[in-house]
Write a protein that holds these residues in place. Structure first.
Motif, short mmCIF file in Angstrom:
data_model
loop_
_atom_site.label_atom_id
_atom_site.label_comp_id
_atom_site.label_asym_id
_atom_site.label_seq_id
_atom_site.Cartn_x
_atom_site.Cartn_y
_atom_site.Cartn_z
N ALA A 3 0.81 -1.21 0.00
CA ALA A 3 0.00 0.00 0.00
C ALA A 3 0.84 1.27 0.00
O ALA A 3 0.47 2.27 -0.63
CB ALA A 3 -0.93 0.01 1.21
N VAL A 4 1.99 1.24 0.67
CA VAL A 4 2.73 2.47 0.95
C VAL A 4 3.90 2.72 0.00
O VAL A 4 4.27 3.86 -0.25
CB VAL A 4 3.23 2.47 2.42
N ARG A 5 4.49 1.67 -0.56
CA ARG A 5 5.62 1.88 -1.46
C ARG A 5 5.21 2.82 -2.60
O ARG A 5 4.10 2.80 -3.06
CB ARG A 5 6.10 0.53 -2.01
N HIS A 6 6.14 3.65 -3.05
CA HIS A 6 5.86 4.69 -4.05
C HIS A 6 4.87 5.72 -3.51
O HIS A 6 4.22 6.43 -4.29
CB HIS A 6 5.31 4.10 -5.35
N ALA A 7 4.75 5.81 -2.20
CA ALA A 7 3.80 6.73 -1.54
C ALA A 7 2.35 6.39 -1.88
O ALA A 7 1.45 7.21 -1.71
CB ALA A 7 4.10 8.19 -1.90
N GLY A 8 2.13 5.16 -2.34
CA GLY A 8 0.76 4.73 -2.62
C GLY A 8 0.17 5.30 -3.89
O GLY A 8 -1.04 5.19 -4.12
N THR A 9 1.00 5.89 -4.76
CA THR A 9 0.49 6.58 -5.95
C THR A 9 0.53 5.73 -7.21
O THR A 9 0.02 6.15 -8.25
CB THR A 9 1.30 7.85 -6.22
N GLY A 10 1.15 4.56 -7.16
CA GLY A 10 1.37 3.78 -8.38
C GLY A 10 0.22 2.85 -8.71
O GLY A 10 -0.58 2.46 -7.84
N CYS A 11 0.17 2.44 -9.97
CA CYS A 11 -0.84 1.48 -10.40
C CYS A 11 -0.58 0.10 -9.80
O CYS A 11 -1.47 -0.75 -9.79
CB CYS A 11 -0.87 1.39 -11.92
N VAL A 12 0.63 -0.12 -9.30
CA VAL A 12 0.97 -1.41 -8.70
C VAL A 12 0.75 -1.43 -7.19
O VAL A 12 0.97 -2.46 -6.55
CB VAL A 12 2.42 -1.81 -9.03
N ASN A 13 0.33 -0.31 -6.62
CA ASN A 13 0.00 -0.32 -5.19
C ASN A 13 -1.32 -1.03 -4.96
O ASN A 13 -2.25 -0.90 -5.76
CB ASN A 13 -0.09 1.11 -4.65
N VAL A 14 -1.41 -1.78 -3.87
CA VAL A 14 -2.60 -2.56 -3.60
C VAL A 14 -3.80 -1.63 -3.38
O VAL A 14 -3.71 -0.61 -2.68
CB VAL A 14 -2.40 -3.50 -2.40
N THR A 15 -4.91 -1.99 -4.01
CA THR A 15 -6.17 -1.27 -3.86
C THR A 15 -7.15 -2.07 -3.01
O THR A 15 -7.75 -1.55 -2.09
CB THR A 15 -6.80 -1.00 -5.24
N HIS A 44 4.07 -4.33 -5.74
CA HIS A 44 4.91 -3.38 -6.47
C HIS A 44 6.17 -4.03 -7.04
O HIS A 44 6.93 -3.39 -7.75
CB HIS A 44 5.31 -2.21 -5.57
N TRP A 45 6.40 -5.32 -6.76
CA TRP A 45 7.63 -5.97 -7.23
C TRP A 45 7.66 -6.01 -8.76
O TRP A 45 6.66 -6.27 -9.43
CB TRP A 45 7.70 -7.40 -6.69
N HIS A 46 8.84 -5.75 -9.31
CA HIS A 46 9.02 -5.82 -10.75
C HIS A 46 10.52 -5.78 -11.04
O HIS A 46 11.30 -5.30 -10.23
CB HIS A 46 8.33 -4.66 -11.47
N ARG A 47 10.90 -6.29 -12.20
CA ARG A 47 12.28 -6.11 -12.66
C ARG A 47 12.30 -5.96 -14.16
O ARG A 47 11.38 -6.40 -14.86
CB ARG A 47 13.18 -7.27 -12.21
N ALA A 48 13.34 -5.29 -14.65
CA ALA A 48 13.45 -5.01 -16.07
C ALA A 48 13.44 -6.30 -16.88
O ALA A 48 14.01 -7.31 -16.47
CB ALA A 48 14.74 -4.23 -16.34
N GLY A 49 12.77 -6.26 -18.02
CA GLY A 49 12.67 -7.42 -18.90
C GLY A 49 11.37 -8.18 -18.77
O GLY A 49 11.03 -8.98 -19.65
N LEU A 50 10.63 -7.94 -17.67
CA LEU A 50 9.34 -8.60 -17.48
C LEU A 50 8.22 -7.67 -17.95
O LEU A 50 8.34 -6.45 -17.90
CB LEU A 50 9.13 -8.96 -16.00
N PRO A 51 7.11 -8.23 -18.43
CA PRO A 51 6.00 -7.38 -18.88
C PRO A 51 5.36 -6.65 -17.70
O PRO A 51 5.28 -7.17 -16.59
CB PRO A 51 5.03 -8.37 -19.52
N HIS A 52 4.90 -5.44 -17.97
CA HIS A 52 4.19 -4.65 -16.96
C HIS A 52 2.69 -4.89 -17.12
O HIS A 52 2.05 -5.50 -16.26
CB HIS A 52 4.53 -3.17 -17.13
#
Length: 459
Positions: A272-284, A434-442
């Motif tokens: 919920a809090v990572r990226h200050a909660g502003t990202g599309c990958v933050n839990v809703t 919010h986990w992700h790494r380069a090379g994987l689809p978003h």
């Protein structure tokens, strides 16, 4: 005044013949309402000429594109570009976006990593049976050839987070020429990235920055072969197959009966809090098989302890907006939350800082059922809707999800989640959304939209 007491230079149009400063400028203000800079506004006729120039340009060879992207990543991360050092750029982004300074620093690093990996990432999207060059010896006996669907891509990326700019350089890796319309809210990241790409070796008529009004913004889309982004201009073309519109994330966590909620409070809070909660990958939304109340209470207790601080404070972790914007968002959420059980933020979540800005503090609401409409609400701060879930509810409440973290040992359920086409990414076990790494689809590979396979054979 700009970052560190110095007024940043005007965000100029970066056209196919170099920088261009117009008489018409838009003011860029920070979250307190202070004017930080001006942004040139390209007229429609200029935009149309720029788009024609992109079409006339020819792609760099593959190796040159790969090398230029690698150089651009390093420049974006540490060079002085457009009169701003990396540190001044990060402070400028912090001031206008309201994202905590630490979040912006992380975004700078992440964006640079994605640009550095762009050429490699697009190869991951290429079908195994396709080659990327018609000169490949395999073409002599017949082969699938991975080819562009067009030549020019229009990019309209929203300004909610600098990390959204980490993906569109993949189009340059594939040989597209790219026109970027920067966000009116936060143009500094787009400006810096285009400058870095040009300094790294991409010609001026390969990547342009076209700040402009709505009429000219339509000309950017119409002048391109394909378009990508998430602002209101892109959404007007949502039914056009040549336009890829970024969707709300609505990321979720599912805890089934075999998972002890006590072991996953950290997972929910971090998501919920990572990226200050502003990202599309933050839990809703969080769905719990059983009574959701104990988890809701524990999450609310943790989130309530977070401090309200200005975004430039090194300890800040929550987003900041102007008081006017914050109050409007507060009214929207409180209206949406009617009929729910509020564990946090039920009477309001705006904490004014006294300088015209306000912190958006977390909110936690418990829903009565898994089909409650609030589960699909997404807002730009840590706001979590927690609902009960049962096997009878099935996959339906989990649809339309960018990232689903499922903590379960039920393989039949996992099979159903994998098969659900509206779940873009599935994380099994205690992996934050919010986990992700380069090379994987978003949300799928961008290359899936930009490219196609065609049979090719040489006699």
């Amino acid at each position: 005044m700009g970052a560190d007491g110095a007024a940043p230079p005007t965000v100029e149009v970066l056209g196919p013949s170099g920088p261009y400063r117009t008489r018409t400028e838009q003011e860029i203000t920070d979250v307190t309402g202070a004017v930080m800079a001006g942004m040139s506004q390209a007229p429609k006729i200029y935009v149309e000429r720029a788009m024609r120039a992109l079409h006339a340009a020819r792609p760099l060879p593959d190796a040159e594109r790969a090398a230029a992207l690698s150089r651009a990543a390093g420049l974006f991360r540490s060079a002085t570009l457009g009169g701003l050092t990396a540190q001044q750029y990060e402070r400028a982004v912090t001031r206008v976006s309201g994202l905590p300074l630490g979040v912006v620093r992380t975004a700078t690093r992440t964006c640079a990593e994605r640009v550095a990996a762009a050429y490699r990432s697009v190869q991951e999207a290429r079908p195994r049976g396709a080659v990327s060059d018609w000169r490949d010896p395999l073409v002599r006996t017949g082969q699938a050839l991975w080819s562009r669907r067009g030549e020019v891509l229009a990019v309209h990326v929203p300004g909610n987070h600098p990390g959204t700019h980490g993906f569109w350089p993949e189009a340059l890796a594939l040989g597209y020429r790219v026109a970027v319309r920067p966000s009116r809210r936060e143009p500094f990241t787009a400006h810096r990235l285009v400058l870095a790409l040009r300094a790294a070796g991409f010609p001026d008529d390969h990547v342009v920055l076209l700040p402009c009004g709505h009429d000219a913004a339509d000309a950017v889309v119409r002048g391109a072969d394909l378009a990508y982004g998430g602002d209101e201009v892109i959404r007007r073309y949502a039914d056009d197959p040549g336009v890829l519109s970024l969707r709300p994330g609505r990321s979720k966590i599912l805890l089934t009966a075999g998972a002890d909620w006590r072991d996953h409070v950290d997972l929910v809070v971090d998501s919920a809090v990572r990226h200050a909660g502003t990202g599309c990958v933050n839990v809703t939304g969080v769905l719990v098989e059983g009574d959701p109340a104990p988890l809701a209470g524990a999450v609310a207790e943790r989130l309530a302890a977070l401090p309200s601080l200005p975004p430039l404070d090194e300890k800040a972790c929550l987003p900041v907006q102007s008081v006017k914007s914050a109050r409007a968002l507060e009214r929207y959420v409180l209206d949406r939350a009617r009929g729910t059980r509020a564990w946090l933020g039920g009477t309001g979540f705006v904490d004014e800082l006294g300088d015209g800005s306000a912190v958006l503090r977390p909110a936690v609401h418990q829903l009565a059922s898994a089909d409650a409409p609030q589960l699909g609400a997404e807002v730009p701060f840590p706001c979590v809707w927690i609902a009960p879930w049962s096997r009878a509810d099935g996959v339906a409440p989990l649809r339309d999800t960018l990232v689903l973290t499922a903590v379960t040992e039920d393989e039949e359920l996992v099979d159903a989640l994998v098969a659900e086409p509206t779940i873009s990414n599935l994380y099994l076990g205690g992996r934050a959304t919010h986990w992700h790494r380069a090379g994987l689809p978003h949300d799928g590979y961008l290359g899936e939209f930009l490219m196609r396979s065609k049979t090719t054979v040489r006699a």
